[in-house]
Design a protein around this motif. Sequence first.
Motif, PDB file in Angstrom:
ATOM      1  N   LEU A   1       0.818  -1.215   0.000  1.00 52.17           N
ATOM      2  CA  LEU A   1       0.000   0.000   0.000  1.00 52.17           C
ATOM      3  C   LEU A   1       0.850   1.263   0.000  1.00 52.17           C
ATOM      4  O   LEU A   1       0.454   2.278  -0.583  1.00 52.17           O
ATOM      5  CB  LEU A   1      -0.921  -0.006   1.230  1.00 52.17           C
ATOM      6  CG  LEU A   1      -2.017  -1.086   1.258  1.00 52.17           C
ATOM      7  CD1 LEU A   1      -2.842  -0.956   2.529  1.00 52.17           C
ATOM      8  CD2 LEU A   1      -2.911  -0.987   0.036  1.00 52.17           C
ATOM      9  N   GLU A   2       2.027   1.224   0.652  1.00 52.76           N
ATOM     10  CA  GLU A   2       2.869   2.417   0.723  1.00 52.76           C
ATOM     11  C   GLU A   2       3.311   2.902  -0.659  1.00 52.76           C
ATOM     12  O   GLU A   2       3.524   4.101  -0.857  1.00 52.76           O
ATOM     13  CB  GLU A   2       4.113   2.142   1.582  1.00 52.76           C
ATOM     14  CG  GLU A   2       3.845   2.014   3.070  1.00 52.76           C
ATOM     15  CD  GLU A   2       3.393   0.622   3.475  1.00 52.76           C
ATOM     16  OE1 GLU A   2       3.275   0.360   4.679  1.00 52.76           O
ATOM     17  OE2 GLU A   2       3.158  -0.208   2.573  1.00 52.76           O
TER      18      GLU A   2
ATOM     19  N   PRO B   1       1.007  -7.666  -1.914  1.00 57.13           N
ATOM     20  CA  PRO B   1       0.352  -7.311  -0.640  1.00 57.13           C
ATOM     21  C   PRO B   1      -0.753  -6.268  -0.795  1.00 57.13           C
ATOM     22  O   PRO B   1      -1.723  -6.272  -0.028  1.00 57.13           O
ATOM     23  CB  PRO B   1       1.506  -6.765   0.209  1.00 57.13           C
ATOM     24  CG  PRO B   1       2.733  -7.393  -0.365  1.00 57.13           C
ATOM     25  CD  PRO B   1       2.471  -7.537  -1.825  1.00 57.13           C
ATOM     26  N   CYS B   2      -0.639  -5.395  -1.789  1.00 56.88           N
ATOM     27  CA  CYS B   2      -1.634  -4.333  -1.956  1.00 56.88           C
ATOM     28  C   CYS B   2      -3.011  -4.875  -2.333  1.00 56.88           C
ATOM     29  O   CYS B   2      -4.031  -4.208  -2.108  1.00 56.88           O
ATOM     30  CB  CYS B   2      -1.162  -3.330  -3.004  1.00 56.88           C
ATOM     31  SG  CYS B   2      -0.971  -4.038  -4.659  1.00 56.88           S
TER      32      CYS B   2
ATOM     33  N   HIS C   1      -4.536   6.451   2.521  1.00 55.32           N
ATOM     34  CA  HIS C   1      -3.589   7.203   3.351  1.00 55.32           C
ATOM     35  C   HIS C   1      -3.752   6.853   4.832  1.00 55.32           C
ATOM     36  O   HIS C   1      -2.754   6.773   5.573  1.00 55.32           O
ATOM     37  CB  HIS C   1      -3.789   8.695   3.136  1.00 55.32           C
ATOM     38  CG  HIS C   1      -3.366   9.149   1.765  1.00 55.32           C
ATOM     39  ND1 HIS C   1      -3.679  10.391   1.265  1.00 55.32           N
ATOM     40  CD2 HIS C   1      -2.665   8.525   0.780  1.00 55.32           C
ATOM     41  CE1 HIS C   1      -3.185  10.513   0.043  1.00 55.32           C
ATOM     42  NE2 HIS C   1      -2.575   9.386  -0.273  1.00 55.32           N
ATOM     43  N   HIS C   2      -4.994   6.636   5.244  1.00 52.48           N
ATOM     44  CA  HIS C   2      -5.242   6.262   6.637  1.00 52.48           C
ATOM     45  C   HIS C   2      -4.627   4.900   6.951  1.00 52.48           C
ATOM     46  O   HIS C   2      -3.980   4.719   7.996  1.00 52.48           O
ATOM     47  CB  HIS C   2      -6.753   6.241   6.901  1.00 52.48           C
ATOM     48  CG  HIS C   2      -7.107   5.765   8.277  1.00 52.48           C
ATOM     49  ND1 HIS C   2      -6.825   6.494   9.417  1.00 52.48           N
ATOM     50  CD2 HIS C   2      -7.714   4.606   8.695  1.00 52.48           C
ATOM     51  CE1 HIS C   2      -7.235   5.822  10.477  1.00 52.48           C
ATOM     52  NE2 HIS C   2      -7.787   4.674  10.070  1.00 52.48           N
ATOM     53  N   LYS C   3      -4.803   3.953   6.048  1.00 51.96           N
ATOM     54  CA  LYS C   3      -4.247   2.614   6.269  1.00 51.96           C
ATOM     55  C   LYS C   3      -2.721   2.649   6.292  1.00 51.96           C
ATOM     56  O   LYS C   3      -2.084   1.911   7.052  1.00 51.96           O
ATOM     57  CB  LYS C   3      -4.738   1.659   5.176  1.00 51.96           C
ATOM     58  CG  LYS C   3      -6.199   1.260   5.318  1.00 51.96           C
ATOM     59  CD  LYS C   3      -6.579   0.198   4.314  1.00 51.96           C
ATOM     60  CE  LYS C   3      -8.025  -0.247   4.507  1.00 51.96           C
ATOM     61  NZ  LYS C   3      -8.273  -0.851   5.845  1.00 51.96           N
ATOM     62  N   ILE C   4      -2.142   3.501   5.457  1.00 51.98           N
ATOM     63  CA  ILE C   4      -0.679   3.621   5.448  1.00 51.98           C
ATOM     64  C   ILE C   4      -0.180   4.154   6.787  1.00 51.98           C
ATOM     65  O   ILE C   4       0.808   3.656   7.347  1.00 51.98           O
ATOM     66  CB  ILE C   4      -0.226   4.532   4.288  1.00 51.98           C
ATOM     67  CG1 ILE C   4      -0.511   3.857   2.936  1.00 51.98           C
ATOM     68  CG2 ILE C   4       1.264   4.856   4.401  1.00 51.98           C
ATOM     69  CD1 ILE C   4      -0.261   4.752   1.737  1.00 51.98           C
ATOM     70  N   GLU C   5      -0.872   5.161   7.324  1.00 54.35           N
ATOM     71  CA  GLU C   5      -0.486   5.717   8.624  1.00 54.35           C
ATOM     72  C   GLU C   5      -0.619   4.675   9.727  1.00 54.35           C
ATOM     73  O   GLU C   5       0.275   4.535  10.579  1.00 54.35           O
ATOM     74  CB  GLU C   5      -1.351   6.933   8.939  1.00 54.35           C
ATOM     75  CG  GLU C   5      -1.070   8.136   8.042  1.00 54.35           C
ATOM     76  CD  GLU C   5      -1.993   9.299   8.337  1.00 54.35           C
ATOM     77  OE1 GLU C   5      -2.810   9.171   9.289  1.00 54.35           O
ATOM     78  OE2 GLU C   5      -1.917  10.321   7.632  1.00 54.35           O
ATOM     79  N   MET C   6      -1.720   3.940   9.710  1.00 61.07           N
ATOM     80  CA  MET C   6      -1.937   2.905  10.722  1.00 61.07           C
ATOM     81  C   MET C   6      -0.877   1.808  10.620  1.00 61.07           C
ATOM     82  O   MET C   6      -0.400   1.293  11.637  1.00 61.07           O
ATOM     83  CB  MET C   6      -3.335   2.301  10.554  1.00 61.07           C
ATOM     84  CG  MET C   6      -4.476   3.272  10.823  1.00 61.07           C
ATOM     85  SD  MET C   6      -4.449   3.934  12.512  1.00 61.07           S
ATOM     86  CE  MET C   6      -4.768   2.442  13.448  1.00 61.07           C
TER      87      MET C   6
END
Length: 410
Positions: A102-103, A127-128, A173-178
Motif C-alpha cells: 500500500l505504501e 500485498p496491496c 492514506h489512513h491505512k498507510i499511517e496505521m
Amino acid sequence: MPRITQELLKSRAEHNEGCLSNLEEITLHQFELEKIELLETYCRHLKILYLQNNIIEKMEGLSKLKELEYLNLALNNISKIEGISGCESLKKLDFTVNFIDLEELEDSLINASRCPLLKELYLTGNPCTDWSGYRDFTIATIPQLESLDGKEITPTDRIKANQAYEDLLVDLHHKIEMRQIEKQKQEQLKNQQAIVPAGSIEANQEDKNNEKQPYTKESRKQMYLEMAQDKEKKEREKNPDKFKEPKKESSMFRTDGEIRQCNEGKYDFKLKEFDDPEWSFFELSVPKFMDTSFLDVNINPKWVSVRVKGKLTQLRLDQEIIVEQSEVKRSQTTGSLVIKMKKLKANELVKFQTKREQEEKKKKEEDLKAQKLKEQLEREEKLKLCDKIEQKIIQKTQDFTTFDDVPDLE
C-alpha cells in the motif's frame, strides 16, 4: 549472482541467429538476475520481454525501449512500478507475486498510467491486493486500463471506481499511517524481546528456529542465493575446466618500472612519427576477419599498447601525444588497426623540422662546395703536373747533343 551480459543476450537470441540489433523478443526467466541492464544498449527494438522468476528489486534500464509492448516481471522482488515512462508502446504489464504494498501503490499506479497504450495489468499476489479498495482505486487511477488481473473492466466498473476515488484515497492514506504505527510498535516489541536473561537464550534460539519464516524480499533473495550457490557447485563439479582462473596477462612494465617494448603476438607493425608534423601513426597488421572485441587499445602520452587476444604489442613514443585527440580505426580492406595520435607540441616540432631541413640544406651546400673545391684542386694539381712534365721534356730536348757526321736514316 548472474548478470545480463552481451553473451547471455546472444545465447537467448538463437531464434534470431544471435543478432541483437533487431531482436523483438527475449526470455530471461529463472536466471537469478538481480538487475536489469544492457537491454537499452543492445536490444532497442524489443517488443516482448520476459523477466519472470528472478530476484529483481528495481525497475531500471527500460525507459529507452520505445517499442516494448509486453513486460513480464512476475515472481520478482519489485516493490514499486517505475522507470517505464519512456515505454510509449507498452500494452501489458505483469507483476504477479511481487512485493508492491500500500505504501507504494499510489505512486506505482501513477507511473503506470503514464503509458498511454497500457491495456492489461496483473498485480495478483502482491500485498496491496489485500486491500478491499484495491481494484476500484487501480481502475480510477489508470483510466486507459481495459483488464485488471485478467478480469475485464466494464463501463459500470469505471463509473463506480471514479465515484469512490476520493474516499478510497483517504482510506489508503489512513491505512498507510496505521501500518506505520503498527510497524513502530513491532520494532519496539522486538527490541524488548532482544533483552532476555542469559538462561533463556537457548530456548529463544530454539523458538526462532521452529518459527515459520515470513515470505519477504529478503527471505526470497536468500533462498535464490542458496539455489544459485548449489547450482554453481554442481556446475563446478560437472565442468571444472569452465571455472579455471584465466591466465594472467603479461606485465606492461619492466622490473625497473620502465615501459616494456614488445611484440608478443609477432604481428607486423609500422610506427611513423616524423612523416607528419602534427600526427604520429601506429599501424598493427592484425588478421582481417578478427573480431574487434579481441583488441584492447591503450594510449598513453608517451607510449601505445595493443593487446590482441591477451598478447601485448607495446612501443614507446619519441614525441609526446595528446590522448584525447587520438583516433583508433580499422582498415576496411586489410583489417589492420590504425592509431592516429595528435602530437603535443606540433608548432615546436614544425620549427624543429624546419631548422633541421635548413641545416641539412646548408650541409648539402657546404658538401657541394667542398666537392667542387676538391675537384678544382685536383684539376690544378693535374695542370701543374702536366707543366712539370712539359718542362722536363723541353729541358731534355735542349740538353740533347746533335752529331753532324751521323748520316740520316734512310
